[in-house]
Design a protein around this motif. Structure first.
Motif, short mmCIF file in Angstrom:
data_model
loop_
_atom_site.label_atom_id
_atom_site.label_comp_id
_atom_site.label_asym_id
_atom_site.label_seq_id
_atom_site.Cartn_x
_atom_site.Cartn_y
_atom_site.Cartn_z
N ILE A 1 23.36 130.29 82.38
CA ILE A 1 21.92 130.50 82.51
C ILE A 1 21.49 130.25 83.95
CG2 ILE A 1 19.68 129.80 81.66
CD1 ILE A 1 20.99 129.00 79.07
N GLY A 2 22.18 129.32 84.60
CA GLY A 2 21.88 129.07 86.00
C GLY A 2 21.99 130.33 86.84
N PHE A 3 22.99 131.14 86.53
CA PHE A 3 23.13 132.38 87.28
C PHE A 3 21.98 133.34 86.98
CE2 PHE A 3 27.56 130.96 87.63
CZ PHE A 3 27.76 131.18 88.98
N PRO B 1 24.52 126.71 90.59
CA PRO B 1 25.46 126.67 89.47
C PRO B 1 26.39 125.45 89.51
CG PRO B 1 25.95 128.50 90.94
CD PRO B 1 24.70 127.91 91.42
N ALA B 2 26.44 124.79 90.66
CA ALA B 2 27.29 123.61 90.73
C ALA B 2 26.63 122.41 90.09
CB ALA B 2 27.64 123.30 92.19
N GLN C 1 27.97 114.88 86.40
CA GLN C 1 26.67 114.78 87.04
C GLN C 1 26.81 114.32 88.48
OE1 GLN C 1 24.80 112.51 83.73
NE2 GLN C 1 22.93 113.23 84.69
N LEU C 2 27.69 113.34 88.67
CA LEU C 2 27.85 112.82 90.02
C LEU C 2 28.45 113.89 90.93
CD1 LEU C 2 29.07 109.27 89.10
CD2 LEU C 2 26.86 109.93 90.02
N ASP C 3 29.40 114.62 90.39
CA ASP C 3 30.01 115.69 91.17
C ASP C 3 28.96 116.73 91.53
OD1 ASP C 3 31.61 117.53 92.35
OD2 ASP C 3 32.61 118.16 90.51
N GLY C 4 28.21 117.17 90.51
CA GLY C 4 27.15 118.14 90.77
C GLY C 4 26.15 117.60 91.76
N ALA C 5 25.82 116.32 91.62
CA ALA C 5 24.80 115.73 92.48
C ALA C 5 25.26 115.69 93.93
CB ALA C 5 24.44 114.34 91.99
N VAL C 6 26.54 115.49 94.15
CA VAL C 6 27.03 115.46 95.54
C VAL C 6 26.77 116.83 96.19
CG1 VAL C 6 29.10 115.39 96.96
CG2 VAL C 6 28.72 113.65 95.22
N LYS C 7 27.12 117.87 95.49
CA LYS C 7 26.91 119.21 96.06
C LYS C 7 25.42 119.50 96.18
CE LYS C 7 31.30 120.41 94.34
NZ LYS C 7 32.04 120.65 93.12
N TYR C 8 24.72 119.22 95.11
CA TYR C 8 23.28 119.45 95.12
C TYR C 8 22.63 118.67 96.26
CZ TYR C 8 18.48 119.36 93.47
OH TYR C 8 17.12 119.46 93.39
N GLY C 9 23.00 117.41 96.35
CA GLY C 9 22.38 116.54 97.33
C GLY C 9 22.63 116.98 98.76
N LYS D 1 16.80 126.69 99.31
CA LYS D 1 16.03 126.05 98.24
C LYS D 1 15.86 126.99 97.07
CE LYS D 1 14.72 122.65 98.39
NZ LYS D 1 15.13 121.28 98.38
N ALA D 2 15.69 128.27 97.39
CA ALA D 2 15.45 129.23 96.33
C ALA D 2 16.74 129.70 95.68
CB ALA D 2 14.70 130.44 96.90
N ALA D 3 17.88 129.29 96.23
CA ALA D 3 19.18 129.73 95.72
C ALA D 3 19.38 131.23 95.88
CB ALA D 3 19.39 129.32 94.27
N ALA D 4 19.11 131.72 97.10
CA ALA D 4 19.36 133.13 97.37
C ALA D 4 20.81 133.29 97.83
CB ALA D 4 18.41 133.62 98.46
N PHE D 5 21.39 134.42 97.48
CA PHE D 5 22.74 134.69 97.94
C PHE D 5 22.72 134.81 99.46
CE2 PHE D 5 26.25 137.48 98.99
CZ PHE D 5 27.26 136.95 98.21
N PRO D 6 23.70 134.32 100.18
CA PRO D 6 24.91 133.64 99.75
C PRO D 6 24.83 132.11 99.82
CG PRO D 6 25.11 134.25 102.04
CD PRO D 6 23.71 134.57 101.64
#
Ligand code: NA
Ligand code: NA
Lengths: 518, 141, 99, 790, 125, 159, 117
Positions: free
Chosen positions: A316-318, A246-247, A172-180, A235-240
């Motif tokens: 599912i995230g993808f 997914p992180a 979670q922390l790893d994901g949160a760093v990228k997300y954040g 924000k919308a997670a559009a490519f690229p």
């Protein structure tokens, strides 16, 4: 006194108490969040309290939606200041509908989470953060002011920060760093675009922007639009620029993932729709090749991730990202069918993606695994979860008569009606996306449900509180199925709402700018 | 940081900072300042207290859970906006009362209540953060 | 030179001098060598900034800026003590104590 | 009417639970009653009318569920419900005691409903929906025996292939709607054929039909679908679902068909499929596989006939459809009975079953004779009709005739193999001791076989009830009945039939040799569409894996690089492309460089502050370790505050200073617990990349801002704030009045963010204090322990 | 002077981005702070600079006596500063917790959510 | 300081910073001060109240004088061309005769602000105040200087 | 006249204050080690800022502002020595080279025995 010399700054008319429905959901969420925070040591009371708040929010939003459907966009400008001097809130059919859908899935998730979290009370601030998240989402859907949108984005973001780390496991922390970092960067870029826009136009009110934007330097406006595209695209997670999703989405508890999947990217893509199609259509036209490429690449690349992933919720995230590609396709082809499809897709995705993550949570609990390679045997173990998963996968792939089919139908209509390579490209991308999504979904189904359970796995234990979880998920799945089978209401709403995006005259009139409409 | 000098002078500095923070908050409507800066100064005072006497002592001094104070701030800020429901105006329309107290007029207004809400939120939150970081890893949260 | 002119000139000179002082104290922040040296210079910068604020208040006639100076006086040392604390704890960690 | 099966499907598991042994019988009532209902429609349809019904569904989208019963759809519907009834009965016995029999019935009935909906829909979009629903239910039924990978593979394969076709159908439907403005097929005329989009529409409709009806090169999913339980194969993969494509072609013939392209493609691919399937059937020894291959061949035959599009060909197609449905379903059921009772389906190890399974043998005989096309069977009429239209002696007709003849002959040969090898000859020992199957499993094949005979002895009725309404529906003209039981030796058709049988017998005799030859050919080819599917699927999975790994590697730095590349493009691209920088350049009429290049109007101390900011940035950049960077951060923060102060923003300066100080405090508090003092250790290439990116973005922002500054500014909002702040909002500090009044909502959101940050940080730190992770499953991959050196 | 500030904004943005690419979480955070300051300055500059008085109406008056600095960007920046500070605090504590849990402050070594040894998708049905 | 005294002082501080010594405003200040005092009441605030205002004022005047002298002295040192020759840095242990926290704190702060001296540390038993000096003449001279100057005055104030 | 004198005085104070600040900065750069630099920072610095604030008090023409300016000076004098003391103490306890160029160090021998106080 000098009162006579004053410019007209305030609204004359008396505000009917009924008009408050446009702002009450937001205020209820905010005050509710704060109050649950104060109550956080009060055990189950926080849960009951947040249910009450959510019920109130839903009641307000239902009446808001009915009003908007009945009488067109409804607006309120805070502090009685004449727009654009005060901050306007304005609900059109789409905004009101999405806000309602968001509140409904939040309610479902809160109930689900009650089952998932078991004895854990509200001490960790879960309920406060969920309500705060909903406040951010609701504000984003309903605000009529671009800077105010930035604020609600941030509210949503900080609440999601809190939720994503709840529990604090290493992943979670790893994901949160990228997300954040990536998400805060996105809002910072949004702010940058806002600053430039303000320097250009001197205003932030959306209706006012509509009025003054056509006269502004087109190159600079296109630049602003490009920046908005980047910020909202993130924000919308559009490519690229989708990597954060997914992180991170698979790391928190399932209920929280579900909430994220249902709400966050949808707000981003809806903001994109409003910014580019409604506010800056001329700049959008200039950026069209970019939009097309982004939409097509998102549609094509995202489901590949779902095929490649062995972590269920990451896969599912993808699919969530792929769905964003569909909405982007609608923005890339902003015909009536295109924006209708995009709007309907957002609605569908709010419900379906949330439900999909909730089911994923049930699956993970039942198998004790995150990894699809180690799952299996669930088909034999029980019908409800199997059926729910299949229905949702089919809805995601746009197989009729499930919910996802209808937006896809509209988008394909838009693609086919568009002459030239653009329409063809988007149509092909949509079709390929549907097929790839189905491949990914059927493989997941085969691996999780059909395949025999691995030797070391003893499926069947859903743990305590599973009834609440199944009931919550089931209710949402039933909603998805029902909305797919009886889509007339949705189409009715879209028929009313989509024209307002292409010709925002009614919206502008509802806000009632100082100095009249353009 | 446990030195006599710091420990002794800290309460004095803290008290002055708290008073100053209230001043900055209330004066914000007419001069530089406002709820946010006021709250920040007040929270800094708590941070000083925490560094001088330890987080536990600071938390004891506060009595209330600082996050609850923050929540209360949002509640009263929101409520101050809701009041205009009863005046037939939109959300957050300001309402001003000019109280006559002796020879001076004391203005009481919803924006002022709102700013106090801001003050409490900032105070509560920053105090929470400072104290949590002060006492390794959030006990008492 | 009228008093008003004098004020304009003096504040300008003062601001230039204070600006110079700020730039000079940056040298210590950059050069170090120890963390404490830098913290000291940062602390001094805050104090000089206070003077700068006062000078700007005089130059613009906006006396209310004084509040900013007061706040700096009250809060400026906060960063210093926090960093001093850091210096203290890190050394304890280096000596083999808990980080 | 189409709803009933769905309702029944929903209730099926319940019925199964209540009426355990008799569930099949109970549930068979549903298709039985549907069959009866449909039978009552025969008369009106024979009278030349098409019956339509219309249910409003999505009026907001101009979408009704319109149904139409005409000769074509009624033929299909009757077949579906009739065989469906027998299959439900059969399944009850075949899967007796299976734990998931309830689900099975559910899917089966749902499938039947979908299939009925498909053939009865007049609305193209509704047709598509039912089409997709048949794919999904078929997926579930093929994978019914889900623990075997082969079953899962067959299911996924069928789903994917038919879904690709489904997408084609959807595109086609939408295109037709956009061309004509209606979803109703009955309302269509020649608009589609004459439009410029005809090629596209035809292509996607053919894609749909060919995938569903397993035409080359999409044929391979059908044999794999035989992983389904036998009743499913009998129902879906011979009599009904796979005929969906044939139905679609027939249905669309009036407004899409009978063009040159149509005829050419259908005849060629249909013929190829016929031969390919027939050869494939000989190659197999597994009864079920043989039947599957013959089904492919039969579908090819039907498609070929549709492609010919002559009245005789259409009549033949209709007759053949009914005949094939009856005998093929019967044969599948027989196969199931054999498998069920003898334990194997391999014709090389079966023999002499006629003794132990006499009723089964009779059923098999009835079916096989129809398949061979002997007189007194429907197959005979069908064959005669096929050959009828091709006697023109022109070379295309001769070639087609030859293909048909060879194909029919091989199918006849296979039929002989199926009838003779297992049932006649010496008794061979089988895994189970064979004995007669239970009655429910025998009702089906016997009834079907008998139905074929009964129908064939009433040729006039057939003509009236089947051919006339059917051809009317497909061609728009009724072909009057001309079928006759009489055998006329002067008729060349008879001799063609005889030739077919003779050739078929040859095939039967040389089956082993042909099989070897065919297998050698397959090996030599080394490649089949089936293996190609695996190749494509696994290729896709590998490709997906590679792409995903490439894009989602978990390296935040690269994610950020992507974002900043996009940022650079967004900042510079539009302005560059649209000549936005012109605003910064000297213009011919207005001013010149000297006007643009005046020395900035800044005083010494203002330069000093800007220098301070730059120095601060430099100090952060060049600081040896992070802690120094934190201290250096204070410089630029102070500088920013002073800039705010210099340009009339005391509130900002105030806030900036306070925030700067508190940031350093919090940083110091956190750093106290971290042991970090590394340098920024970037390799040169990273340094160059990052530096370039940073500089481009920075320059982009600066230039962008300059472009904006070169324009005029609209200060309406601030002017009004200044004018009304004191008189209306009672505040002298305009910035504060904006914060708490004009734009108070922003501030409400802002304090919510602050509160949220508090909760979030609390959540972060609590998780450490508590050390209680919520009861979630543990991740498979243990987190990497220990610091990994880069 | 606007143009000088505009150029300065560019330096802030550039350094912010450069730091964000440094892989060290703490440095990246500093990058966010610098970038945020740059954006705040950008808004400030975009609202047009002036050396005029602060937007505070002198006591006893109803309107400002002369030209004043543009108050709206100031209010926006104030909001942005506060939000930025809240986010910064969160990310900082997050970095701290990530360091404790993952034993890494280099983002290259944070590979739990998206592991390095990520399994390949199974080639089966 | 006793709580009442503190509240009064804080009210006066309030009056000073808000620039308004009207009764109402001081009351508000007292209220706010009281809140602050309540907040701080749980922090052990041992110490003795100021007794002699005159002594305090006298100390203040001494302090201001010393501060100015100190600033000038530092300036001279800083600007002296030959720094090495001018500087004689040293840390001297000053034996404390005052014992209360408040007294020690006051003394230490005064020392820090005044000529050439800087309080570095207090020994654990509070008997020694370590003073850093820029230009050490003799150890004894420095000690005597402080003892007769600030320490005496501080003792007077708190007597 | 009185006003003019006040203004000129104020200007003078302002100049003196800013010069003291400059001296403090120079001192911090010029002086050889941390503790000596601290003398510059903790004496010349506050005196400089204090003079500026007193100049503000003198020139403001508003008793309230003047009072606040004075209060500001008091605050400064209250907090600066605390910061300086804590920094000096922390640095002294943690650094080995600090005593390098001192003529006398009576703390050095003690710290070994009494680490915490
Ligand atoms: Na303010
Ligand atoms: Na604020």
């Amino acid at each position: 006194m000098v009162e006579q010399a004053l410019p007209i700054a305030m609204i004359d008319a008396v505000t009917a108490a009924a008009d408050w429905v446009v702002v009450l959901p937001l205020v209820l969420c905010l005050i509710g969040a704060a109050a649950t925070l104060m109550l956080r040591r009060a055990g189950a009371l926080t849960f009951v309290f947040s249910l009450l708040i959510l019920a109130g929010v839903i009641a307000c939003e239902v009446s808001l939606l009915l009003r908007v459907v009945d009488a067109g966009p409804l607006s309120m400008t805070m502090g009685k200041w004449l727009p654009p001097f005060g901050i306007s809130f304005a609900a059109d059919v789409f905004g009101a509908g999405f806000a309602l859908a968001a509140a409904v899935v939040t309610l479902v998730v809160v109930i689900y989470a009650k089952g998932e979290r078991g004895a854990e009370d509200g001490r960790d601030g879960f309920h406060a953060m969920v309500l705060l998240l909903l406040a951010g989402v609701t504000g984003s859907f309903l605000t009529g002011d671009l800077f105010n949108l930035y604020v609600w984005f941030e509210v949503m973001l900080i609440a999601s920060f809190g939720l994503i780390v709840l529990g604090g496991s290493p992943s979670q922390l790893d994901g949160a760093v990228k997300y954040g970092f990536l998400n805060f960067l996105a809002t910072t870029l949004f702010l940058m675009a806002l600053g430039l826009l303000y320097g250009l136009l001197g205003t932030l009110n959306m209706a006012d922007i509509l009025r003054v934007a056509p006269a502004a330097n087109p190159a600079a406006m296109a630049g602003v639009a490009a920046l908005l595209l980047l910020a909202f695209g993130m924000k919308a997670a559009a490519f690229p620029v989708n990597a954060w999703l997914p992180a991170a989405y698979h790391t928190p508890p399932a209920a929280i993932s579900a909430l994220f999947a249902g709400l966050l990217t949808k707000v981003g893509v809806y903001a994109l729709l409003r910014a580019l199609v409604v506010l800056l259509p001329a700049s959008r036209d200039l950026l069209e090749p970019v939009l097309i490429s982004v939409a097509v690449l998102t549609l094509l690349v995202a489901p590949l991730g779902a095929i490649a992933e062995t972590n269920l919720r990451r896969a599912i995230g993808f699919l969530v990202i792929g769905g964003i590609g569909s909405v982007l396709a609608g923005i890339a082809i902003p015909s009536l069918a295109g924006v209708s499809g995009a709007g309907l897709y957002v609605f569908h995705a709010i419900l379906t993606m949330t439900a999909l993550y909730l089911v994923a949570g049930l699956i993970e609990r039942q198998t004790g695994q995150f990894d699809t390679r180690r799952m299996g045997g669930l088909y034999a173990a029980g019908a409800p979860v199997s059926i729910a998963f299949l229905v949702l996968i089919l809805a995601t792939a746009g197989v009729p008569p499930f919910l996802g089919f209808w937006p896809k139908l509209l988008l394909l209509q838009a693609g086919l009606a568009e002459n030239g390579w653009i329409g063809g490209l988007v149509t092909v991308a949509l079709v390929v996306n549907a097929v790839l999504t189905l491949i990914a979904g059927s493989r997941l189904w085969a691996h999780i449900f059909w395949r025999s359970a691995p030797a070391e796995l003893a499926p069947g234990q859903l743990g305590t509180g599973h009834l609440l979880r199944i009931a919550a998920t089931g209710a949402l799945v039933v909603l998805v199925v029902a909305a797919g089978l009886w889509p007339n209401g949705m189409f009715e709403a879209v028929r009313l709402g989509a024209p307002d995006l292409l010709d925002p005259a009614r919206y502008v009139a509802a806000i009632g700018l100082a100095g009249g409409t353009p | 940081m446990n030195t006599i000098i710091f420990r002794t002078i800290a309460p004095l500095i803290v008290a002055i900072m708290l008073v100053f923070s209230a001043y900055v908050c209330l004066r914000g409507h007419n001069e530089p300042g406002g709820g946010f800066i006021g709250g920040l100064i007040a929270a800094s005072a708590i941070a000083v207290l925490g560094m001088a006497s330890g987080a536990q002592a600071a938390r004891r001094a506060l009595r209330l859970d600082p996050m609850a104070i923050a929540g209360f701030g949002v509640v009263i800020a929101g409520m101050s906006g809701l009041l205009s429901l009863f005046t037939g105006s939109p959300f957050m329309t300001s309402i001003w009362l000019h109280l006559e107290l002796g020879e001076t007029t004391v203005p009481i207004s919803t924006p002022m209540v709102f700013d106090i809400g801001v003050y409490l939120v900032v105070f509560g939150t920053i105090a929470t953060i400072a104290l949590a970081l002060e006492s390794d890893g959030g006990d008492g949260l | 030179m009228t008093p008003a002119d004098a004020l304009q000139w003096t504040t300008l000179v003062a601001l230039i001098v204070l600006g110079l002082a700020l730039l000079i104290s940056v040298v210590r922040i950059v050069v170090g060598p120890t963390l404490s040296d830098r913290v000291l210079a940062l602390d001094l910068m805050t104090v000089i900034a206070m003077g700068f604020v006062g000078a700007i208040a005089l130059r613009t006639g906006q006396m209310i800026y004084v509040d900013i100076a007061i706040a700096l006086a009250l809060l400026g040392f906060l960063a210093t003590i926090a960093l001093a604390r850091y210096v203290m704890t890190r050394a304890a960690g280096r000596d083999g104590g808990a980080p | 009417m189409a709803i009933a099966p769905f309702a029944a499907a929903a209730l099926a598991p319940l019925v199964q639970r209540i009426a355990r042994p008799f569930a099949g019988w109970v549930l068979a009532l549903v298709p039985a009653s549907l069959f009866m209902l449909l039978l009552r429609l025969v008369e009106p349809v024979m009278a030349g009318g098409a019956i339509s019904a219309r249910i409003g569904w999505v009026p907001a989208f101009d979408l009704d569920l319109s149904f139409m019963v005409d000769g074509l759809s009624l033929t299909f519907a009757l077949t579906i419900s009739g065989i469906g009834m027998l299959i439900v009965l059969y399944s009850g016995a075949y899967l007796k005691g299976h734990p998931h029999l309830g689900r099975f019935f559910m899917f089966l009935l749902a499938f039947m409903g979908a299939m009925l909906g498909l053939v009865l829909s007049d609305n193209l979009l509704a047709l598509f929906m039912f089409w997709e629903l048949t794919s999904v239910t078929s997926f579930l039924l093929i994978g019914f025996d889900h623990t075997r990978q082969a079953a899962r593979r067959g299911a996924i394969q069928a789903l994917v292939i038919t879904n690709i076709g489904g997408m084609g159908l959807l595109i086609g439907a939408i295109a037709v709607y956009q061309l004509t403005g209606t979803w109703d097929m009955s309302a269509l005329g020649g608009e589609v054929r004459s439009s410029g989009l005809y090629g596209l529409v035809l292509a996607v409709f053919l894609l749909a039909a060919f995938t569903k009806s397993a035409q080359l090169p999409f044929h391979f999913w059908l044999p794999n679908a035989m992983e389904a339980p036998t009743p499913v194969s009998a129902f879906l993969h011979s009599a009904t679902m796979v005929q969906g494509g044939v139905y679609l072609l027939a249905r669309t013939t009036p407004w899409l068909g009978n063009t040159q392209a149509w005829t050419l493609i259908l005849v060629c691919l249909g013929g190829a499929t016929l031969l390919w399937g027939a050869i494939g059937a000989i190659r197999q020894t597994d009864l079920k596989q043989m039947l599957a291959q013959t089904t492919i061949a039969s579908l090819g035959l039907s498609v070929l006939l549709l492609g010919l599009g002559t009245p005789a060909a259409i009549s033949a197609m209709l007759l053949y459809f009914v005949a094939h449905a009856l005998y093929k379903a019967g044969l599948f059921m027989v196969t199931g009975a054999v498998d069920h009772e003898a334990g194997t389906r391999d014709i090389t190890v079966l023999g002499g079953l006629a003794d132990s399974m006499p009723v089964t043998f009779i059923a098999a005989a009835l079916a096989c004779l129809a398949m061979i096309g002997l007189p007194l069977t429907l197959g005979y009429f069908a064959k005669e009709e096929m050959y009828l239209g091709l006697l023109s002696l022109q070379w295309p007709d001769i070639a087609t005739l030859a293909v048909l003849l060879v194909g029919n002959a091989m199918l006849a040969g296979v039929a002989m193999l199926i009838l003779i090898r297992p049932f006649l000859g010496p008794v061979l020992s089988t895994p189970k001791t064979a004995h007669e199957a239970p009655i429910a499993m025998l009702v089906g094949p016997i009834v079907l076989g008998a139905a074929g005979i009964v129908a064939s002895v009433m040729p006039d009725w057939l003509g009236l009830a089947l051919l006339e309404p059917g051809t009317l529906a497909v061609l728009g003209e009724a072909i009057s009945g001309h079928l006759s039981l009489a055998v006329d030796p002067t008729n060349p058709l008879l001799w063609l039939s005889v030739a077919t049988w003779a050739l078929g017998y040859l095939v039967y005799r040389q089956a082993a040799a042909l099989r070897t030859l065919s297998r050698r050919f397959e090996v030599a080819l080394g490649w089949t569409a089936d293996t190609a599917f695996d190749g494509a699927m696994f290729g896709l999975i590998r490709f997906s894996g590679a792409v995903t790994r490439l894009l989602h590697h978990g390296l935040l730095e690269i994610y950020l690089v992507t974002v900043f590349v996009m940022l650079a493009l967004a900042l510079v691209g539009p302005l560059l492309m649209l000549d936005g920088y012109a605003a910064l350049l000297p213009t011919a009429e207005l001013g010149n460089w000297s006007a643009k290049l005046t020395w900035p109007d800044l005083q010494v101390h203002e330069w000093g502050v800007i220098a301070l900011a730059l120095l601060g940035l430099g100090a952060v950049l060049f600081s040896a370790n992070r802690l120094v960077a934190i201290v250096a951060l204070g410089i630029q923060g102070t500088a920013v505050a002073l800039i705010f102060l210099l340009f009339g923003a005391p509130d900002l300066a105030f806030t900036q200073l306070m925030v700067e100080i508190l940031s350093v405090v919090i940083l110091a508090l956190v750093m106290t617990r971290l042991q970090l003092d590394e340098r920024d250790s970037r390799q040169f290439e990273d340094l160059a990349r990052d530096g370039t990116l940073a500089l481009v973005c920075g320059a982009g922002v600066s230039l962008f801002l300059m472009v904006i500054l070169s324009g005029s500014f609209d200060s309406r909002l601030s002017d009004l704030f200044a004018a009304t702040s004191v008189p209306i909002a009672h505040g002298h500090n305009i910035v504060n009045v904006i914060l708490v009044d004009y734009r108070g909502l922003d501030t409400l959101g802002e304090i919510s963010v602050v509160m949220g940050a508090g909760i979030a940080i609390m959540a972060l730190l609590r998780s450490r204090a508590r050390r209680t992770v919520p009861p979630a499953p543990t991740p498979i991959r243990a987190p990497r322990r220990g610091k990994v050196a880069p | 002077m606007d143009y000088v500030l505009a150029a300065l904004v560019g330096f802030f943005v550039a350094l912010g981005i450069y730091l964000l690419l440094s892989r060290s979480v703490i440095r990246m955070l500093l990058g966010l702070v610098v970038l945020g300051n740059g954006v705040n300055l950008l808004i400030f500059t975009a609202g047009r600079l002036t050396r005029a008085a602060a937007p505070i109406v002198p006591a006893g008056l109803d309107q400002p006596t002369g030209p004043i600095a543009n108050p709206l960007p100031q209010a926006l920046i104030l909001t942005a500063i506060v939000i930025g500070f809240a986010m910064f605090s969160f990310l900082l504590v997050l970095a701290f917790r990530a360091y404790q849990s993952l034993d890494a402050d280099n983002t290259d070594n944070m590979r739990v959510a998206e592991p390095v040894d990520e399994p390949h998708p199974p080639l089966s049905y | 300081m006793n709580p009442l005294m503190t509240v009064i002082v804080l009210a006066l501080v309030w009056g000073a910073i808000s620039g308004n010594f009207s009764g109402l405003n001081l009351l508000l200040g007292a209220g706010i001060g009281a809140i602050a005092v309540v907040l701080l009441s749980r922090i052990s605030g041992s110490g003795r109240s100021l007794r002699r205002l005159r002594s305090a004022i006298s100390l203040g005047l001494l302090f201001i004088y010393e501060l100015l002298v100190s600033a000038v002295k530092v300036t001279l040192v800083v600007l002296s061309p030959n720094l090495r020759a001018t500087l004689r840095p040293a840390i001297v242990a000053f034996p404390l005769t005052i014992k209360s926290d408040a007294e020690i704190t006051l003394l230490a702060n005064l020392i820090t602000l005044t000529p050439g001296t800087l309080s570095v540390d207090v020994s654990a038993d509070r008997s020694l105040l370590y003073v850093h000096t820029l230009t050490l003449d003799t150890r004894e001279a420095l000690i005597a200087d402080i003892a007769s100057g600030f320490e005496a005055k501080v003792r007077e104030v708190y007597a | 006249m009185m006003e003019a004198i006040a203004i000129y005085t104020g200007c003078g104070l302002l100049l003196v204050g800013s010069l003291f600040s400059l001296v403090a900065a120079i001192g911090v750069v010029r002086l050889p080690d941390l503790l000596t630099r601290m003398h510059a920072a903790s004496k010349a610095g506050p005196v400089g800022a204090g003079f500026v604030l007193i100049a503000v008090a003198l020139l403001s023409g508003d008793a309230g502002v003047a009072l606040r300016a004075i209060v500001g000076v008091v605050f400064l004098l209250l907090t600066t020595p605390v910061g300086a003391h804590l920094l000096a103490r922390a640095s002294y306890r943690t650094s080995d080279q600090l005593g390098g160029n001192m003529v006398l160090d009576e703390l050095k021998s003690k710290t070994g025995q009494s680490p915490g106080a």
